[in-house]
Design a protein around this motif. Structure first.
Motif, short mmCIF file in Angstrom:
data_model
loop_
_atom_site.label_atom_id
_atom_site.label_comp_id
_atom_site.label_asym_id
_atom_site.label_seq_id
_atom_site.Cartn_x
_atom_site.Cartn_y
_atom_site.Cartn_z
N ARG A 15 35.90 38.80 37.77
CA ARG A 15 37.26 39.30 37.57
C ARG A 15 37.68 40.17 38.74
O ARG A 15 37.00 41.13 39.10
CB ARG A 15 37.32 40.09 36.27
CG ARG A 15 38.69 40.71 36.00
CD ARG A 15 38.79 41.25 34.59
NE ARG A 15 37.96 42.43 34.37
CZ ARG A 15 37.88 43.07 33.21
NH1 ARG A 15 38.56 42.62 32.16
NH2 ARG A 15 37.11 44.13 33.09
N LEU A 16 38.84 39.86 39.33
CA LEU A 16 39.41 40.65 40.41
C LEU A 16 40.85 40.97 40.01
O LEU A 16 41.80 40.30 40.41
CB LEU A 16 39.39 39.88 41.73
CG LEU A 16 38.02 39.52 42.31
CD1 LEU A 16 38.17 38.68 43.56
CD2 LEU A 16 37.22 40.78 42.62
N ASP A 17 41.03 42.02 39.19
CA ASP A 17 42.38 42.35 38.74
C ASP A 17 42.99 43.42 39.64
O ASP A 17 42.33 43.98 40.52
CB ASP A 17 42.39 42.76 37.26
CG ASP A 17 41.48 43.93 36.97
OD1 ASP A 17 40.74 44.35 37.88
OD2 ASP A 17 41.50 44.44 35.83
N GLN A 18 44.27 43.66 39.42
CA GLN A 18 45.07 44.58 40.22
C GLN A 18 45.03 44.21 41.70
O GLN A 18 45.00 45.07 42.58
CB GLN A 18 44.63 46.03 39.99
CG GLN A 18 44.75 46.48 38.54
CD GLN A 18 44.54 47.96 38.36
OE1 GLN A 18 45.40 48.76 38.69
NE2 GLN A 18 43.36 48.32 37.82
N ARG A 19 45.05 42.92 41.93
CA ARG A 19 45.11 42.38 43.29
C ARG A 19 46.15 41.27 43.31
O ARG A 19 46.22 40.46 42.39
CB ARG A 19 43.76 41.83 43.74
CG ARG A 19 42.69 42.89 43.96
CD ARG A 19 41.34 42.22 44.18
NE ARG A 19 40.31 43.14 44.59
CZ ARG A 19 39.58 43.88 43.75
NH1 ARG A 19 39.81 43.82 42.45
NH2 ARG A 19 38.63 44.69 44.21
#
Length: 555
Positions: free
Chosen positions: A220-224
């Motif tokens: 998970r790579l959120d706030q990107r």
């Protein structure tokens, strides 16, 4: 031999289309007999079957090599274990843009093929089962998961429905639990064998999210935010994405990838990204319907007293442009959605919401709301048009890019097809990866993009034809009408009428509605005969069907 067969089929379709144009012209004239309409419908059926079965097959590129499996970046170099793995892209990365249900299902499929799958989401991804993502303003609206979508999710995530039911989702047989008023009459009520599961969108998405991120190869790579695609020097291949962190620093980072899947939704920037790389934007098909819809949650007085689990009042070109639905959700509540076409939209104020329900083609839903307690305010959304992007038609497209979900095709939300369509597209991606490995060899990427988009287009065809076909029956709808439209509109009206009196016709219709069967099931010659017989009978269901829907409601 295959080329010769394809030529024969194409010639036959061309000949039949000439005859169909004559049929369509005849349909617009007065005094057309029922027999001639039946002949035209049968001819349309033959062409529809052949078009549906024709598959676009394109040659693939050169074979890949195991030593190419490390794309760089933070991944580990390819090991001997990776090379021996059944995953054709072991040691390589795939990137999914968008943490929606479409993106999460795509990640689940890609985890069977790649060493790492990175899901990039511009907003923070919540862990709370009841909290919606910030980037889903329509999360408070009613969302439909058709039976085919439920089956696919259970195949990808075993025990998925059981987990939903344990958290409060409601399941019922579509024919028994739903009271459905359509085309001026109530559909029959009996067991169809087609199960419907109802819940809020946040609950459904949270379960998909929890299952997908539990996979060891999904990251998970959120706030990107993805700001652009990376490409090779000759721009013939996508090599990853460029990310910007959504914090005060706004740091830029590059994430290499062998395959990028765009599941970012209707507002996808893929067309602009392709244009920046020197490619043409994909052709687009739009059908303008100007839908406005509003949802509100209620607590019913006593659901056990009601003769239905869910209630659906659907307008038709002959009586109304309004729609309404009550569906049970977790916590013993209802979610109620009201919708209207062509500017006749439900308002956001509680009094206006109730008055709009009173103006539906049947007052059963309005009467139900009079005996229920509202527990939320009214959430309003708008949907301007069906939108389909035709990546399968592009003459040139870089390798390593696949578009999926609403980024590929978005439908009138009244019909609840979006999530199931995304699941079908994810299966098309899985099948394309498997077929590509068989034809092109382990680790090869050249040709995969074209192979996938051809398969995805076939997966989208069914929901697109069903939803746009319904909306094109309204004279106010703006969009290209197929030359078969007059014939199919006549047959569809006959089909709806027959479904009110013939159980077999209704079951076939319900299965097609839930995408369990293809459109050819509704064009079976034996079914056409049943439809024509029911149309000749001129009978409609007894008024008792409507009375059953009212039973237990306040007077």
């Amino acid at each position: 031999m295959a080329t010769k067969s394809a030529g024969v089929i194409a010639a036959f379709i061309s000949t039949e289309r000439v005859e169909l144009r004559s049929c369509a012209a005849a349909q617009s004239g007065a005094g057309t007999s029922r027999g001639s309409r039946a002949v035209c419908a049968a001819r349309a059926m033959r062409v529809e079957r052949l078009i549906t079965k024709r598959a676009l097959r394109r040659p693939c590129g050169p074979r890949g090599r195991p030593e190419d499996c490390n794309p760089g970046g933070s991944m580990k170099p390819c090991t001997q274990e990776d090379i021996r793995s059944n995953r054709p892209f072991a040691g390589r990365r795939a990137v999914v843009i968008g943490g929606s249900i479409a993106g999460l299902v795509a990640a689940r499929v890609l985890a069977d093929h790649f060493g790492e799958v990175a899901v990039v989401e511009r907003d923070a991804i919540p862990d709370d089962l009841r909290e919606a993502r910030k980037g889903v303003p329509q999360a408070r609206q009613l969302h439909g998961l058709l039976a085919q979508g439920e089956r696919i999710l259970n195949d990808l995530f075993p025990g998925f429905t059981g987990d939903l039911l344990q958290d409060g989702a409601i399941a019922y047989d579509f024919g028994l639990g739903l009271a459905w008023h359509h085309h001026g009459a109530w559909k029959p009520r009996f067991e169809t064998g087609v199960r419907t599961v109802c819940m809020t969108r946040p609950l459904l998405e949270a379960h998909v999210r929890r299952r997908a991120f539990a996979l060891p190869r999904v990251r998970r790579l959120d706030q990107r935010e993805v700001v652009e695609l990376s490409a090779s020097r000759d721009r013939s291949r996508i090599t990853g994405v460029v990310l910007r962190q959504r914090d005060e620093g706004g740091q830029i980072e590059r994430l290499p990838a062998e395959l990028v899947v765009d599941a970012s939704g209707r507002g996808s920037r893929a067309p602009a990204w392709l244009e920046a790389l020197g490619y043409r934007r994909p052709d687009e098909s739009t059908i303008q319907v100007r839908v406005g819809y509003a949802s509100r949650q209620y607590r019913p007085r006593d659901p056990a007293e009601l003769p239905w689990k869910s209630l659906y009042v659907l307008g038709s070109p002959s009586d109304s442009r309004r729609f309404g639905c009550i569906a049970p959700i977790e916590g013993g509540r209802w979610i109620v959605v009201l919708a209207g076409l062509f500017g006749d939209h439900p308002p956001a104020d509680p009094e206006g919401f109730l008055e709009f329900a009173r103006g539906l083609p049947n007052d059963a839903l309005y009467r139900a709301l009079l005996g229920a307690e509202p527990v939320t305010d009214v959430a309003v959304s708008k949907f301007p048009a069906h939108l389909r992007r035709h990546y399968e038609r592009m003459a040139r497209m870089p390798e390593g890019l696949a578009v999926l979900g609403d980024a590929l095709a978005s439908f009138n939300p009244v019909y609840g097809q979006g999530m199931t369509s995304a699941c079908l597209q994810a299966l098309a991606l899985d099948a394309a990866l498997k077929e590509h490995r068989r034809r092109a060899g382990r680790g090869a990427i050249a040709g995969l993009t074209r192979r996938y988009h051809a398969a995805a287009a076939r997966a989208v065809d069914l929901p697109w034809r069903m939803s746009t076909g319904e909306d094109l029956a309204y004279p106010e709808t703006r969009g290209r009408r197929p030359f078969l439209q007059p014939i199919m509109r006549w047959y569809t009206a006959m089909l709806h009428r027959a479904a009110q009196v013939d159980r077999e016709v209704y079951v076939r219709f319900v299965r097609a509605l839930h995408m369990l069967d293809g459109p050819e099931a509704l064009l079976d010659p034996r079914l056409i005969l049943r439809v024509l017989r029911a149309g000749r009978s001129g009978s409609l269901p007894e008024v008792a069907a409507a009375g059953a829907a009212h039973r237990g409601q306040p007077e």
